[in-house]
Design a protein around this motif. Structure first.
Motif, PDB file in Angstrom:
ATOM      1  N   LYS A  14       8.778  -1.803  -1.275  1.00 40.76           N
ATOM      2  CA  LYS A  14       7.873  -2.930  -1.057  1.00 40.76           C
ATOM      3  C   LYS A  14       7.964  -3.839  -2.270  1.00 40.76           C
ATOM      4  N   CYS A  17       4.088  -6.880  -4.528  1.00 42.45           N
ATOM      5  CA  CYS A  17       2.727  -6.543  -4.118  1.00 42.45           C
ATOM      6  C   CYS A  17       1.776  -7.094  -5.176  1.00 42.45           C
ATOM      7  N   ARG A  18       0.964  -8.050  -4.819  1.00 41.98           N
ATOM      8  CA  ARG A  18       0.084  -8.707  -5.781  1.00 41.98           C
ATOM      9  C   ARG A  18      -1.183  -7.892  -5.973  1.00 41.98           C
ATOM     10  N   THR A  35       2.130  -8.176 -10.444  1.00 43.46           N
ATOM     11  CA  THR A  35       2.944  -8.216  -9.238  1.00 43.46           C
ATOM     12  C   THR A  35       3.859  -7.000  -9.317  1.00 43.46           C
ATOM     13  N   THR A  37       6.578  -4.120  -7.717  1.00 42.97           N
ATOM     14  CA  THR A  37       7.624  -3.800  -6.755  1.00 42.97           C
ATOM     15  C   THR A  37       7.929  -2.312  -6.852  1.00 42.97           C
ATOM     16  N   THR A  59       6.685   1.306   3.809  1.00 45.06           N
ATOM     17  CA  THR A  59       6.477   0.306   2.760  1.00 45.06           C
ATOM     18  C   THR A  59       4.996  -0.032   2.605  1.00 45.06           C
ATOM     19  N   ASP A  60       4.243  -0.031   3.706  1.00 43.63           N
ATOM     20  CA  ASP A  60       2.806  -0.267   3.574  1.00 43.63           C
ATOM     21  C   ASP A  60       2.119   0.876   2.836  1.00 43.63           C
ATOM     22  N   LYS A  63       2.669   0.085  -0.776  1.00 43.55           N
ATOM     23  CA  LYS A  63       1.756  -0.994  -1.178  1.00 43.55           C
ATOM     24  C   LYS A  63       0.332  -0.467  -1.346  1.00 43.55           C
ATOM     25  N   ASN A  64      -0.143   0.281  -0.362  1.00 42.73           N
ATOM     26  CA  ASN A  64      -1.519   0.781  -0.423  1.00 42.73           C
ATOM     27  C   ASN A  64      -1.712   1.782  -1.557  1.00 42.73           C
ATOM     28  N   TYR A  67      -2.548  -0.162  -4.690  1.00 43.68           N
ATOM     29  CA  TYR A  67      -3.956  -0.558  -4.724  1.00 43.68           C
ATOM     30  C   TYR A  67      -4.870   0.621  -4.996  1.00 43.68           C
ATOM     31  N   CYS A 184      -6.178  -8.011  -3.604  1.00 44.21           N
ATOM     32  CA  CYS A 184      -4.731  -7.882  -3.485  1.00 44.21           C
ATOM     33  C   CYS A 184      -4.210  -9.019  -2.626  1.00 44.21           C
ATOM     34  N   ASN A 186      -0.551 -11.409  -1.762  1.00 45.06           N
ATOM     35  CA  ASN A 186       0.845 -11.692  -2.050  1.00 45.06           C
ATOM     36  C   ASN A 186       0.965 -13.150  -2.499  1.00 45.06           C
TER      37      ASN A 186
END
Length: 191
Positions: A14, A17-18, A35, A37, A59-60, A63-64, A67, A184, A186
């Motif tokens: 991913k 990811c902000r 940010t 990656t 990928t989610d 990302k999660n 967070y 969060c 992007n």
């Protein structure tokens, strides 16, 4: 028979990811802006050859996890955050053998009000972005020395209010209890 085609080394993940974290534990709030990656390496052959996704970390999910780890452990130094993230994936999924994790840390300054820095109002300092890279290869951790990328960007205003985070483009995320909140976004402002 024609030359055989072989699946070579590969990675996936991913990108960008902000993560913006506002800590409101004290009257003087703090802001952390990264940010991130995440790129995983490992035994993903079945996914490519027979369509078996049982050994794919979505990928989610990557990302999660960024967070969730920011909320649970805090950010601190980007290198330590990335090492914690990388170790989670390598140690937690037997088919993930390594990876590359990158974080760009964006700096913010306090807005001066009445000649003093405001406790919870910030302006984006667009002059530089600090970059950290961590790789795990064959079980060994490698961190690249941080760098600062000087870029020209317009000032981006962010005011952290007691009940929310106000974004310079007019969007708002609120926490009615006034507790710390992980916002969060992007690059396009979407969650």
């Amino acid at each position: 028979m024609a030359d055989a085609i072989y699946l070579g080394a590969n990675q996936y993940g991913k990108a960008e990811c902000r993560l913006v974290r506002i800590t409101r534990d004290t009257p003087v709030h703090e802001i952390e802006d990264l940010t991130v990656t995440s790129q995983l390496r490992g035994d993903f052959e079945a996914c490519h050859l027979v369509g078996d996704n049982s050994q794919v970390v979505a990928t989610d999910t990557q990302k999660n996890t960024v967070y969730a780890f920011a909320k649970e452990y805090g950010v601190g130094s980007p290198e330590q955050f990335l090492l914690t993230l990388g170790r989670h994936f390598v140690d937690g999924f037997e088919w993930v053998s390594g990876g590359r994790w990158e974080a760009q840390q964006h700096s913010w300054d306090r807005i001066p009000v009445g000649g003093a820095p405001h406790d919870h109002s910030f302006v984006r300092n667009g002059a530089e972005t600090r970059t950290a890279v961590v790789q795990i290869v064959d079980g060994e951790e490698h961190a690249r020395a941080p760098t600062a990328d000087v870029v020209e960007r317009g000032d981006r205003l962010r005011r952290v209010e007691r009940l929310g985070v106000r974004h310079g483009h007019g969007g708002q995320q609120s926490d009615a209890r006034g507790e710390r909140r992980d916002a969060c976004r992007n690059q396009h402002g979407a969650e």
